[in-house]
Design an enzyme around this catalytic site. Sequence first.
Site, PDB file in Angstrom:
ATOM      1  N   ASP A 126       3.098 -40.251 112.310  1.00  0.00           N
ATOM      2  CA  ASP A 126       2.401 -40.970 111.243  1.00  0.00           C
ATOM      3  C   ASP A 126       2.240 -42.417 111.723  1.00  0.00           C
ATOM      4  O   ASP A 126       2.780 -42.829 112.750  1.00  0.00           O
ATOM      5  CB  ASP A 126       3.152 -40.878 109.901  1.00  0.00           C
ATOM      6  CG  ASP A 126       2.213 -41.187 108.722  1.00  0.00           C
ATOM      7  OD1 ASP A 126       1.109 -41.717 108.949  1.00  0.00           O
ATOM      8  OD2 ASP A 126       2.584 -40.901 107.559  1.00  0.00           O
TER       9      ASP A 126
HETATM   10  C1  BGC Z   1      -0.151 -41.970 105.877  1.00  0.00           C
HETATM   11  C2  BGC Z   1      -0.784 -40.730 106.461  1.00  0.00           C
HETATM   12  C3  BGC Z   1      -2.189 -41.035 106.913  1.00  0.00           C
HETATM   13  C4  BGC Z   1      -2.128 -42.166 107.919  1.00  0.00           C
HETATM   14  C5  BGC Z   1      -3.460 -42.510 108.514  1.00  0.00           C
HETATM   15  C6  BGC Z   1      -0.281 -43.171 106.785  1.00  0.00           C
HETATM   16  O1  BGC Z   1       0.086 -44.333 106.134  1.00  0.00           O
HETATM   17  O2  BGC Z   1       1.201 -41.727 105.613  1.00  0.00           O
HETATM   18  O3  BGC Z   1      -0.793 -39.701 105.507  1.00  0.00           O
HETATM   19  O4  BGC Z   1      -2.787 -39.897 107.451  1.00  0.00           O
HETATM   20  O5  BGC Z   1      -1.588 -43.307 107.280  1.00  0.00           O
HETATM   21  O6  BGC Z   1      -4.274 -43.156 107.616  1.00  0.00           O
END
Ligand code: BGC
Length: 735
Positions: free
Chosen positions: A263
């Site tokens: 993530d």
């Molecule tokens: C979130 C993810 C997301 C990623 C990209 C993160 O802050 O937890 O779910 O896909 O950002 O935007």
Amino acid sequence: MTEESLKELLRDMSLKEKVGQMMQLDSSCFSNEGPVTGPAAELSVDPEDFNLAGSILGVVGAEAIEKLQKLCMEKQPHHIPVLFMADIINGYRTIFPIPLALGCSFEDEAARTVGDVMARESAAAGLHVTFAPMVDLVRDARWGRIMESTGEDPYLNSRMAAAMVRGIQGETESYEGHLGACAKHFAAYGAPAAGREYNTVELSERTLREDYLPAYQAAIEAGAAMMMTSFNTLDRIPATGNKWLMQDILRAEMGFEGVLISDWNAIGELITHGVAEGKKEAARQAAEAGVDMDMMSGCYMAKLCGLAEEGLIPEDIIDTAVWRILVLKNRMGLFENPFREAGKPAEQERVMTKENRDKAREVAAQTMVLLKNEENFLPLDREEDVVFIGPYMEEKNILGAWSFFGNPEEAVTLKEGILKKKPDAQFARGCEVLNPGQTVYGFRFNAESLCSEPEADEMIAGAVKLAKGKHKVVLALGESNLQTGEGGSRGDITIPDIQKKLFRAVCEVNENVAVILFAGRPLDIREINEKAKSILYAWMPGTEGGNAAADILFGDTVPQAKLAMSLPYCAAQAPVHYAQLRTGRHTRDGEDIKNRFLSKYQDIPNLPLYPFGYGMGYTDFAVGEVILSSGQLVSGEGIRASVTVENTGDREGTETIQLYITDECASCARPVRELKGYKRVLLMPGEKREVSFTITEDMLRFYNKDMEYQAEKGKFMVWIGTDSLTENGEKFELV
Ligand code: BGC
Ligand code: BGC
């Protein structure tokens, strides 16, 4: 490209080039001329090395992607195409209801449709992979991201996860016309302690396996191209550096062969978690855990080459990761055509079409849950003396907190939907969504109310004037779009105070009130439930939300959704879910006030206000007794469980018949009941039909005291009814 050529490519790549493939950067890292130095400095990466990025996130639009793809490929030593990814959660431009609402459809085909439409639109716009579906099980209404999940139940979530993945990826090996799906967040991100965003997760291994892993497993079995790690710790080890979780469980046991991405900055956060002293150690831990791609921490690009050169990680790890990434690119045909079918014509043809809008309208209506309908308050008669009040009548921010590329201006408001049915309808806004002066800070924009207290009072007075003396009032209330989503945890899960004030004031002058709620979570609606005659839970319904809600209000579509998450009595119950373990002093409702020595509260009930699986239509159904083909289930065989369902009302309707099982006695404490099947039946007035399920030993398996996934012989109950509290049951035995 043939597998042989792909292998040759890998052999020919320099170490640095390989590590580049493992780096994902976001749109802020590139301008028209190339890498941007600010973000490079922040990530401790040489800006020139940005050109080696294997993937970019957050850029959308065929033109923008084509330009950037060309720029990057030119600079790459082997001209390897970049994978473009983004968060397409419940739609690209045509926005569908939030995933939590979708769960309430109990309709696999609806989930497939949402995945299909959003993937077709975004593939036309140049994207390759979406960070969806989020399949994290959720049970705590305080957590903001519950809106991105399909709810509290492992079985329902698994079916929804599989259907979403199939919809997103389409029918072909190369995801033609579609996207790769990146399921997330592995694992158990949906269980942060106290519902507080990014908080610690404490789960037993048994609970992890039994409740949380099934939906990820379903996504894997449906062929999800990618998986994303979660931010949280599990057993005190952050998931992103958790070798046991990623290697032993995800890869070896669950059989995941796709690309594992961290993530956002989750590798960097191994440092803030306090398990890595610096970027080098963070990169080492994540690489050893088997994380193939680093989203926006820069740790891999900055440190992996050095780690390999010093012999601190085997180069094999890098080769394996890069191989997976190249295989995905090859599978999608990017080496032959890095732009796939994207382009202006495709965008014009496929994005926000009438057909997509129609599907969004249909799905939205399938997700709105009718919780209460005294005296058949709904549906409304077009000729009726009814007025429409509330901030959500005109609100366009009904797309859900994650629909970054949807345009609220394109959303149909409830008012617009109502006016199509009743052109002379009268409206009053009543108040803003938020309290006077309140601001909720978002990611790209904020939500705020610029209204002053006196102005608010005036608005309420106007609404009261309109409500007075009318036959009926429909009030559209709810929390702000930005009170959920990432960073949207709340301790008080009620509607903003100013809306309570409006609600009370209207109820003072008119007792015939229906409330339609817009929310990203199950709210505490005790007061509304006491006073309103009818409650329709519309969630964040998307682009066609206003039309879909009006269809239901006026009876052109019949409500049929069921709660995918228990609607708590209040926040203090959280996490509350139907499949609780039996305690030694169990009481279902907790209402025995004289016996204090039971598992209950002194001041609130045990049961949620509305249980999982609950939802009404505009007709009544009678479900007959459970008939079993045999009282004994022989290991390896199946028994048939059936009920007759009759539409006893005078309108057509769809009922969702749910099958739950209770294991009466086992080597571990077992849930009071668990959903193991559901079927939807459409019945005309007076029509009667048999609905049957096959009970197999598979449905009875659980992780026993020795952590083996097995069924134990003995007594069981099967329940078949219209929600998780059904008392319609029959005994059987596994022999
Ligand atoms: C979130 C993810 C997301 C990623 C990209 C993160 O802050 O937890 O779910 O896909 O950002 O935007
Ligand atoms: C309590 C114990 C106590 C026992 C005997 C139980 O209900 O949980 O703490 O010692 O009764 O009075």
